[in-house]
Write an enzyme that holds these catalytic residues in place. Structure first.
Site, PDB file in Angstrom:
ATOM      1  N   ASP A 100      -8.176  -6.038   9.280  1.00 44.93           N
ATOM      2  CA  ASP A 100      -8.082  -4.625   8.698  1.00 44.93           C
ATOM      3  C   ASP A 100      -9.408  -4.122   8.393  1.00 44.93           C
ATOM      4  OD1 ASP A 100      -6.972  -2.672   7.482  1.00 44.93           O
ATOM      5  OD2 ASP A 100      -6.715  -3.516   5.480  1.00 44.93           O
TER       6      ASP A 100
ATOM      7  N   ASP B 198     -11.307  -3.060  11.879  1.00 48.14           N
ATOM      8  CA  ASP B 198     -11.121  -1.944  12.865  1.00 48.14           C
ATOM      9  C   ASP B 198     -11.575  -0.719  12.263  1.00 48.14           C
ATOM     10  OD1 ASP B 198      -9.487  -1.336  10.472  1.00 48.14           O
ATOM     11  OD2 ASP B 198      -7.474  -1.633  11.449  1.00 48.14           O
ATOM     12  N   GLY B 199     -11.825  -0.475  10.983  1.00 41.40           N
ATOM     13  CA  GLY B 199     -12.542   0.419  10.375  1.00 41.40           C
ATOM     14  C   GLY B 199     -13.967   0.449  10.774  1.00 41.40           C
TER      15      GLY B 199
ATOM     16  N   ARG C 146     -15.947   3.493  13.018  1.00 41.81           N
ATOM     17  CA  ARG C 146     -17.101   4.048  12.898  1.00 41.81           C
ATOM     18  C   ARG C 146     -18.222   4.085  13.751  1.00 41.81           C
ATOM     19  NH1 ARG C 146     -15.108   2.619   7.827  1.00 41.81           N
ATOM     20  NH2 ARG C 146     -16.274   0.833   7.974  1.00 41.81           N
TER      21      ARG C 146
ATOM     22  N   SER D 260      -9.484   8.083  14.333  1.00 45.78           N
ATOM     23  CA  SER D 260      -8.268   8.878  14.861  1.00 45.78           C
ATOM     24  C   SER D 260      -7.227   8.974  13.732  1.00 45.78           C
ATOM     25  CB  SER D 260      -7.690   8.209  16.045  1.00 45.78           C
ATOM     26  OG  SER D 260      -7.011   7.050  15.891  1.00 45.78           O
TER      27      SER D 260
ATOM     28  N   ASP E 147      -3.220   1.686  10.721  1.00 47.51           N
ATOM     29  CA  ASP E 147      -3.806   0.801   9.737  1.00 47.51           C
ATOM     30  C   ASP E 147      -2.755   0.578   8.730  1.00 47.51           C
ATOM     31  OD1 ASP E 147      -5.900  -0.763   8.802  1.00 47.51           O
ATOM     32  OD2 ASP E 147      -6.310   0.447   7.608  1.00 47.51           O
TER      33      ASP E 147
ATOM     34  N   ASP F 126      -0.598  -2.775   7.246  1.00 42.61           N
ATOM     35  CA  ASP F 126      -0.803  -3.231   5.727  1.00 42.61           C
ATOM     36  C   ASP F 126       0.270  -2.903   4.730  1.00 42.61           C
ATOM     37  OD1 ASP F 126      -3.522  -3.377   6.472  1.00 42.61           O
ATOM     38  OD2 ASP F 126      -4.266  -1.833   5.524  1.00 42.61           O
TER      39      ASP F 126
END
Length: 230
Positions: A58, A61-62, A66, A72, A79, A83
């Protein structure tokens, strides 16, 4: 990709967005969770490993979103949904393992309800992120979303605590109070860890309550303001 001649940049197609690296990580998370929950009662250790790896992804992916400029709206929704659904499934399992199971069902409802209210209020206010709470009157709410380390600690505490509860259950129907009491008596390390995780867990539940109340107020005020304009 199609060319945007006015800006000289390339506009991604639908397929491009679906195949963004962070979104692919999201699909992998979903697959790992599906496998994990399919074997949760047959192999608790493997289940816990897969679930926690999915949780760690999790954060990845962030980072990749960036790094490769692949942020997107679809990825953000994917995401959050992943979660919420993952945690909901784990809480549902715990509700079947422990008594009283209603505690975990309440936590499930609070988690989903507070985030749904927060997302909807974000759209009403015209904000780009549900984490934009700088105008909140609650210092805890601002501290939670304004400090990534603090928010990360609270989120990790919740997930790890739930996994620990699942691993501590020796049969399919256990008394939550007795299991926690036995775990605390068994080892001071376990007691200390449960205390630390419990603090992070409790903070997140309090934030969820504040989040739901704050977002509900936004929805109500939106209706009141619309009535005034009529």
């Amino acid at each position: 990709m199609a060319d945007n001649r006015s800006s000289g940049t390339k506009v991604p197609t639908t397929v491009d967005v679906y195949l963004y690296i962070p979104n692919i990580i999201g699909y992998i998370r979903i697959l790992m969770n599906c496998v994990a929950f399919a074997i949760c009662f047959q192999n608790k250790i493997l289940f816990s490993f897969l679930y926690l790896i999915s949780f760690v992804c999790d954060a990845l992916d962030g980072h990749f979103a960036r790094k490769f400029n692949q942020v997107s709206t679809f990825g953000a929704v994917l995401d959050m949904v992943t979660d919420r659904v993952s945690t909901a499934c784990l809480l549902l399992i715990l509700s079947q393992v422990y008594r009283p199971g209603l505690i975990f069902l309440f936590l499930l409802a609070l988690d989903i309800g507070s985030h749904w209210f927060q997302m909807y209020s974000t759209f009403l206010l015209g904000k780009t992120s549900h984490k934009d709470v700088k105008d909140s009157t609650s210092w805890l709410f601002r501290a939670y979303y304004g400090n990534k380390m603090f928010m990360g600690f609270c989120c990790v505490s919740c997930e790890v605590l739930y996994i620990m509860l699942f691993l501590l259950a020796e049969t399919q129907i256990e008394s939550l109070r007795l299991v926690l009491a036995n775990a605390v008596r068994r080892s001071w390390i376990t007691a200390g860890l449960l205390g630390l995780l419990g603090f992070g867990w409790g903070t997140k539940q309090l934030v969820n309550l504040i989040q739901m109340k704050t977002a509900a107020d936004v929805c109500v005020l939106h209706d009141i303001n619309n009535k005034k304009k009529q």
